[in-house]
Design an enzyme around this catalytic site. Sequence first.
Site, PDB file in Angstrom:
ATOM      1  N   THR A  90      -5.342  -7.803  10.528  1.00 26.26           N
ATOM      2  CA  THR A  90      -5.659  -6.494   9.951  1.00 26.26           C
ATOM      3  C   THR A  90      -5.146  -5.350  10.834  1.00 26.26           C
ATOM      4  O   THR A  90      -4.591  -4.369  10.346  1.00 26.26           O
ATOM      5  CB  THR A  90      -7.191  -6.374   9.756  1.00 26.26           C
ATOM      6  OG1 THR A  90      -7.635  -7.488   8.972  1.00 26.26           O
ATOM      7  CG2 THR A  90      -7.556  -5.083   9.058  1.00 26.26           C
ATOM      8  N   ARG A 141      -1.725 -14.716   3.800  1.00 24.69           N
ATOM      9  CA  ARG A 141      -2.478 -14.033   4.867  1.00 24.69           C
ATOM     10  C   ARG A 141      -1.754 -14.211   6.212  1.00 24.69           C
ATOM     11  O   ARG A 141      -1.733 -13.302   7.043  1.00 24.69           O
ATOM     12  CB  ARG A 141      -3.906 -14.587   4.961  1.00 24.69           C
ATOM     13  CG  ARG A 141      -4.756 -14.320   3.731  1.00 24.69           C
ATOM     14  CD  ARG A 141      -5.401 -12.970   3.701  1.00 24.69           C
ATOM     15  NE  ARG A 141      -6.410 -12.791   4.717  1.00 24.69           N
ATOM     16  CZ  ARG A 141      -7.164 -11.688   4.823  1.00 24.69           C
ATOM     17  NH1 ARG A 141      -7.013 -10.677   3.964  1.00 24.69           N
ATOM     18  NH2 ARG A 141      -8.063 -11.576   5.766  1.00 24.69           N
ATOM     19  N   HIS A 170      -1.706  -5.543   1.394  1.00 25.51           N
ATOM     20  CA  HIS A 170      -2.973  -6.245   1.154  1.00 25.51           C
ATOM     21  C   HIS A 170      -2.697  -7.660   0.671  1.00 25.51           C
ATOM     22  O   HIS A 170      -1.733  -7.887  -0.053  1.00 25.51           O
ATOM     23  CB  HIS A 170      -3.787  -5.518   0.070  1.00 25.51           C
ATOM     24  CG  HIS A 170      -4.907  -6.358  -0.480  1.00 25.51           C
ATOM     25  ND1 HIS A 170      -6.131  -6.456   0.145  1.00 25.51           N
ATOM     26  CD2 HIS A 170      -4.969  -7.189  -1.569  1.00 25.51           C
ATOM     27  CE1 HIS A 170      -6.905  -7.302  -0.533  1.00 25.51           C
ATOM     28  NE2 HIS A 170      -6.222  -7.755  -1.579  1.00 25.51           N
ATOM     29  N   TYR A 204     -12.347  -2.674  -3.211  1.00 23.47           N
ATOM     30  CA  TYR A 204     -12.855  -2.737  -1.831  1.00 23.47           C
ATOM     31  C   TYR A 204     -14.383  -2.623  -1.758  1.00 23.47           C
ATOM     32  O   TYR A 204     -14.923  -2.208  -0.727  1.00 23.47           O
ATOM     33  CB  TYR A 204     -12.208  -1.637  -0.988  1.00 23.47           C
ATOM     34  CG  TYR A 204     -10.793  -1.952  -0.539  1.00 23.47           C
ATOM     35  CD1 TYR A 204     -10.505  -3.093   0.210  1.00 23.47           C
ATOM     36  CD2 TYR A 204      -9.733  -1.089  -0.839  1.00 23.47           C
ATOM     37  CE1 TYR A 204      -9.210  -3.377   0.637  1.00 23.47           C
ATOM     38  CE2 TYR A 204      -8.423  -1.367  -0.418  1.00 23.47           C
ATOM     39  CZ  TYR A 204      -8.183  -2.511   0.322  1.00 23.47           C
ATOM     40  OH  TYR A 204      -6.908  -2.790   0.754  1.00 23.47           O
ATOM     41  N   ASN A 257      -1.743  -0.167   7.328  1.00 25.37           N
ATOM     42  CA  ASN A 257      -1.228  -1.523   7.597  1.00 25.37           C
ATOM     43  C   ASN A 257      -0.401  -2.121   6.452  1.00 25.37           C
ATOM     44  O   ASN A 257      -0.257  -3.331   6.332  1.00 25.37           O
ATOM     45  CB  ASN A 257      -2.355  -2.456   8.065  1.00 25.37           C
ATOM     46  CG  ASN A 257      -3.466  -2.613   7.044  1.00 25.37           C
ATOM     47  OD1 ASN A 257      -3.364  -2.103   5.934  1.00 25.37           O
ATOM     48  ND2 ASN A 257      -4.504  -3.333   7.411  1.00 25.37           N
ATOM     49  N   LYS A 273       0.839  -1.200   0.000  1.00 27.97           N
ATOM     50  CA  LYS A 273       0.000   0.000   0.000  1.00 27.97           C
ATOM     51  C   LYS A 273       0.881   1.260   0.000  1.00 27.97           C
ATOM     52  O   LYS A 273       2.096   1.170   0.227  1.00 27.97           O
ATOM     53  CB  LYS A 273      -0.930  -0.058   1.219  1.00 27.97           C
ATOM     54  CG  LYS A 273      -1.935  -1.234   1.150  1.00 27.97           C
ATOM     55  CD  LYS A 273      -2.795  -1.298   2.399  1.00 27.97           C
ATOM     56  CE  LYS A 273      -3.831  -2.404   2.328  1.00 27.97           C
ATOM     57  NZ  LYS A 273      -4.680  -2.449   3.549  1.00 27.97           N
ATOM     58  N   GLU A 278      -9.059 -10.309  -8.102  1.00 28.31           N
ATOM     59  CA  GLU A 278      -8.227  -9.120  -7.896  1.00 28.31           C
ATOM     60  C   GLU A 278      -7.086  -9.040  -8.908  1.00 28.31           C
ATOM     61  O   GLU A 278      -6.749  -7.957  -9.389  1.00 28.31           O
ATOM     62  CB  GLU A 278      -7.717  -9.102  -6.447  1.00 28.31           C
ATOM     63  CG  GLU A 278      -8.869  -8.864  -5.458  1.00 28.31           C
ATOM     64  CD  GLU A 278      -8.503  -9.097  -3.992  1.00 28.31           C
ATOM     65  OE1 GLU A 278      -7.325  -9.360  -3.691  1.00 28.31           O
ATOM     66  OE2 GLU A 278      -9.422  -9.007  -3.147  1.00 28.31           O
ATOM     67  N   ARG A 290       2.766  -7.138   9.068  1.00 25.91           N
ATOM     68  CA  ARG A 290       2.101  -6.071   9.829  1.00 25.91           C
ATOM     69  C   ARG A 290       2.584  -6.051  11.276  1.00 25.91           C
ATOM     70  O   ARG A 290       2.720  -4.974  11.877  1.00 25.91           O
ATOM     71  CB  ARG A 290       0.580  -6.255   9.763  1.00 25.91           C
ATOM     72  CG  ARG A 290      -0.018  -5.888   8.398  1.00 25.91           C
ATOM     73  CD  ARG A 290      -1.448  -6.359   8.294  1.00 25.91           C
ATOM     74  NE  ARG A 290      -2.119  -5.921   7.074  1.00 25.91           N
ATOM     75  CZ  ARG A 290      -3.274  -6.424   6.649  1.00 25.91           C
ATOM     76  NH1 ARG A 290      -3.890  -7.368   7.358  1.00 25.91           N
ATOM     77  NH2 ARG A 290      -3.828  -5.989   5.538  1.00 25.91           N
ATOM     78  N   PHE A 306     -15.341   3.759   7.510  1.00 23.17           N
ATOM     79  CA  PHE A 306     -13.964   4.103   7.143  1.00 23.17           C
ATOM     80  C   PHE A 306     -13.718   4.036   5.631  1.00 23.17           C
ATOM     81  O   PHE A 306     -12.614   4.316   5.172  1.00 23.17           O
ATOM     82  CB  PHE A 306     -12.963   3.202   7.877  1.00 23.17           C
ATOM     83  CG  PHE A 306     -13.120   1.716   7.596  1.00 23.17           C
ATOM     84  CD1 PHE A 306     -12.589   1.142   6.458  1.00 23.17           C
ATOM     85  CD2 PHE A 306     -13.799   0.903   8.501  1.00 23.17           C
ATOM     86  CE1 PHE A 306     -12.729  -0.214   6.200  1.00 23.17           C
ATOM     87  CE2 PHE A 306     -13.944  -0.469   8.248  1.00 23.17           C
ATOM     88  CZ  PHE A 306     -13.402  -1.022   7.088  1.00 23.17           C
TER      89      PHE A 306
HETATM   90  P1  GDP Z   1      -7.558  -7.160   5.458  1.00 20.10           P
HETATM   91  O1  GDP Z   1      -8.138  -8.240   4.579  1.00 20.10           O
HETATM   92  O2  GDP Z   1      -6.753  -7.705   6.612  1.00 20.10           O
HETATM   93  O3  GDP Z   1      -6.761  -6.129   4.681  1.00 20.10           O
HETATM   94  O4  GDP Z   1      -8.786  -6.399   6.159  1.00 20.10           O
HETATM   95  P2  GDP Z   1     -10.254  -6.018   5.603  1.00 20.10           P
HETATM   96  O5  GDP Z   1     -10.541  -6.724   4.314  1.00 20.10           O
HETATM   97  O6  GDP Z   1     -11.199  -6.219   6.736  1.00 20.10           O
HETATM   98  O7  GDP Z   1     -10.150  -4.459   5.351  1.00 20.10           O
HETATM   99  C1  GDP Z   1      -9.481  -3.981   4.221  1.00 20.10           C
HETATM  100  C2  GDP Z   1      -8.636  -2.795   4.625  1.00 20.10           C
HETATM  101  O8  GDP Z   1      -9.480  -1.737   5.075  1.00 20.10           O
HETATM  102  C3  GDP Z   1      -7.680  -3.046   5.803  1.00 20.10           C
HETATM  103  O9  GDP Z   1      -6.490  -3.671   5.444  1.00 20.10           O
HETATM  104  C4  GDP Z   1      -7.460  -1.621   6.294  1.00 20.10           C
HETATM  105  O10 GDP Z   1      -6.528  -0.931   5.459  1.00 20.10           O
HETATM  106  C5  GDP Z   1      -8.833  -1.014   6.091  1.00 20.10           C
HETATM  107  N1  GDP Z   1      -9.637  -1.106   7.318  1.00 20.10           N
HETATM  108  C6  GDP Z   1     -10.296  -2.184   7.795  1.00 20.10           C
HETATM  109  N2  GDP Z   1     -10.922  -1.911   8.953  1.00 20.10           N
HETATM  110  C7  GDP Z   1     -10.648  -0.600   9.209  1.00 20.10           C
HETATM  111  C8  GDP Z   1     -10.997   0.287  10.262  1.00 20.10           C
HETATM  112  O11 GDP Z   1     -11.689  -0.067  11.214  1.00 20.10           O
HETATM  113  N3  GDP Z   1     -10.504   1.568  10.173  1.00 20.10           N
HETATM  114  C9  GDP Z   1      -9.747   1.985   9.131  1.00 20.10           C
HETATM  115  N4  GDP Z   1      -9.291   3.259   9.100  1.00 20.10           N
HETATM  116  N5  GDP Z   1      -9.397   1.169   8.122  1.00 20.10           N
HETATM  117  C10 GDP Z   1      -9.832  -0.095   8.158  1.00 20.10           C
HETATM  118 MG    MG Z   2      -9.629  -8.148   3.088  1.00 20.82          MG
END
Ligand code: GDP
Ligand code: MG
Length: 160
Positions: A102, A96, A126, A60, A123, A20, A137, A113, A68
């Site tokens: 996350t 993963r 992805h 996304y 973080n 990212k 993707e 991370r 968010f």
């Molecule tokens: P990942 O699969 O571990 O990347 O997590 P998710 O698919 O749940 O969310 C995608 C991305 O959205 C995360 O990697 C974060 O960059 C962002 N994100 C998720 N939850 C939050 C949150 O509660 N706050 C903020 N600011 N960003 C979030």
């Molecule tokens: Mg995800």
Amino acid sequence: FLPHLVASLEQVEETYIMVKPDGVQRGLVGEIISRFEKKGFKLTGLKLFQCPKELAEEHYKDLSSKSFFPNLIEYITSGPVICMAWEGVGVVASARKLIGSTNPLQAEPGTIRGDLAVQTGRNVVHGSDSPENGKREIALWFKEGEICQWTPAQAPWLRE
Ligand code: GDP
Ligand code: MG
């Protein structure tokens, strides 16, 4: 039926991994790529890319109702990202695990991370969450001709 069962358990998968904008800005590109490279997965696509807003929103889209979401789109489009396609048996779940939770504060030490980030909204990386999303993707982020099929010289030293 046994060889067939083993073959289906060892299905080659593909996953979309992205450094990212914070990872690029913080100079972590080489470090992050090397974690997947050293593990033994095969890199099939790689580019530096400025993501347009529409692509970030499509990538996304499952999170579009979250509070968010606008911040997430702003974050992902705030600077160039590194787009990668990686291939291997079990690569989706393994990537993963290498990436970690996350929330970087909950991510285990030793994960990307866990070692390199402190906040969910920054973080650094992805990774696709299923083989289906890996395919989806990679098709979204790469054009035809940007994915390379090749056999790494180390292949016989990674799998019997
Ligand atoms: P990942 O699969 O571990 O990347 O997590 P998710 O698919 O749940 O969310 C995608 C991305 O959205 C995360 O990697 C974060 O960059 C962002 N994100 C998720 N939850 C939050 C949150 O509660 N706050 C903020 N600011 N960003 C979030
Ligand atoms: Mg995800």
